[in-house]
Design a protein around this motif. Sequence first.
Motif, PDB file in Angstrom:
ATOM      1  N   GLY A  27       0.787  -1.226   0.000  1.00  0.00           N
ATOM      2  CA  GLY A  27       0.000   0.000   0.000  1.00  0.00           C
ATOM      3  C   GLY A  27       0.818   1.275   0.000  1.00  0.00           C
ATOM      4  N   ILE A  28       2.123   1.163  -0.297  1.00  0.00           N
ATOM      5  CA  ILE A  28       2.997   2.336  -0.312  1.00  0.00           C
ATOM      6  C   ILE A  28       3.079   2.857  -1.738  1.00  0.00           C
ATOM      7  CG2 ILE A  28       5.332   3.170   0.127  1.00  0.00           C
ATOM      8  CD1 ILE A  28       5.496   0.832   2.213  1.00  0.00           C
ATOM      9  N   LYS A  29       2.678   4.092  -1.916  1.00  0.00           N
ATOM     10  CA  LYS A  29       2.640   4.689  -3.245  1.00  0.00           C
ATOM     11  C   LYS A  29       4.032   5.158  -3.664  1.00  0.00           C
ATOM     12  CE  LYS A  29      -2.074   6.191  -2.525  1.00  0.00           C
ATOM     13  NZ  LYS A  29      -2.960   7.303  -2.318  1.00  0.00           N
ATOM     14  N   PRO A  30       4.284   5.234  -4.976  1.00  0.00           N
ATOM     15  CA  PRO A  30       5.571   5.740  -5.452  1.00  0.00           C
ATOM     16  C   PRO A  30       5.833   7.140  -4.902  1.00  0.00           C
ATOM     17  CG  PRO A  30       4.365   4.739  -7.250  1.00  0.00           C
ATOM     18  CD  PRO A  30       3.428   4.785  -6.076  1.00  0.00           C
ATOM     19  N   GLY A  31       7.056   7.377  -4.480  1.00  0.00           N
ATOM     20  CA  GLY A  31       7.432   8.657  -3.906  1.00  0.00           C
ATOM     21  C   GLY A  31       7.369   8.686  -2.389  1.00  0.00           C
ATOM     22  N   PHE A  32       6.749   7.683  -1.784  1.00  0.00           N
ATOM     23  CA  PHE A  32       6.614   7.647  -0.335  1.00  0.00           C
ATOM     24  C   PHE A  32       7.424   6.509   0.296  1.00  0.00           C
ATOM     25  CE2 PHE A  32       2.874   9.793  -1.900  1.00  0.00           C
ATOM     26  CZ  PHE A  32       2.802  10.895  -1.070  1.00  0.00           C
ATOM     27  N   ALA A  33       8.248   5.855  -0.487  1.00  0.00           N
ATOM     28  CA  ALA A  33       8.976   4.688   0.005  1.00  0.00           C
ATOM     29  C   ALA A  33       9.986   5.061   1.080  1.00  0.00           C
ATOM     30  CB  ALA A  33       9.683   3.976  -1.145  1.00  0.00           C
ATOM     31  N   ARG A  34      10.638   6.208   0.940  1.00  0.00           N
ATOM     32  CA  ARG A  34      11.676   6.582   1.899  1.00  0.00           C
ATOM     33  C   ARG A  34      11.128   6.663   3.317  1.00  0.00           C
ATOM     34  NH1 ARG A  34      14.346  11.927   3.272  1.00  0.00           N
ATOM     35  NH2 ARG A  34      16.291  11.274   4.226  1.00  0.00           N
ATOM     36  N   SER A  35      10.035   7.375   3.491  1.00  0.00           N
ATOM     37  CA  SER A  35       9.468   7.513   4.831  1.00  0.00           C
ATOM     38  C   SER A  35       8.870   6.199   5.321  1.00  0.00           C
ATOM     39  CB  SER A  35       8.415   8.616   4.862  1.00  0.00           C
ATOM     40  OG  SER A  35       7.368   8.314   3.972  1.00  0.00           O
TER      41      SER A  35
END
Length: 87
Positions: free
Chosen positions: A37-45
């Motif tokens: 459920g992790i969208k592209p661009g939010f992987a780091r956090s």
Amino acid sequence: MTDIERKTGMTDLECEYWDDYYTKNAFEPGPNLLRLGIKPGFARSALLLSELDKEVAEYVRERAKAFNKSHAAIINDIVREKLTVGA
């Protein structure tokens, strides 16, 4: 010795076996972030929070949303507060 055997160190039969194996059993080098459920661009956090306990990660997410800060900034604030208090 065939060309494949020279390049890979495996026989044609072994190459066919592994080709068939990985064709049927997809290899994923890490967690499938989209499936989590992790969208592209939010992987780091998300990866930062994946190391924390579930309750702690949720607390950090809620605080970050409430104060419009990054997760790292919230964690920094909490640690600085603890350092100031001396705990």
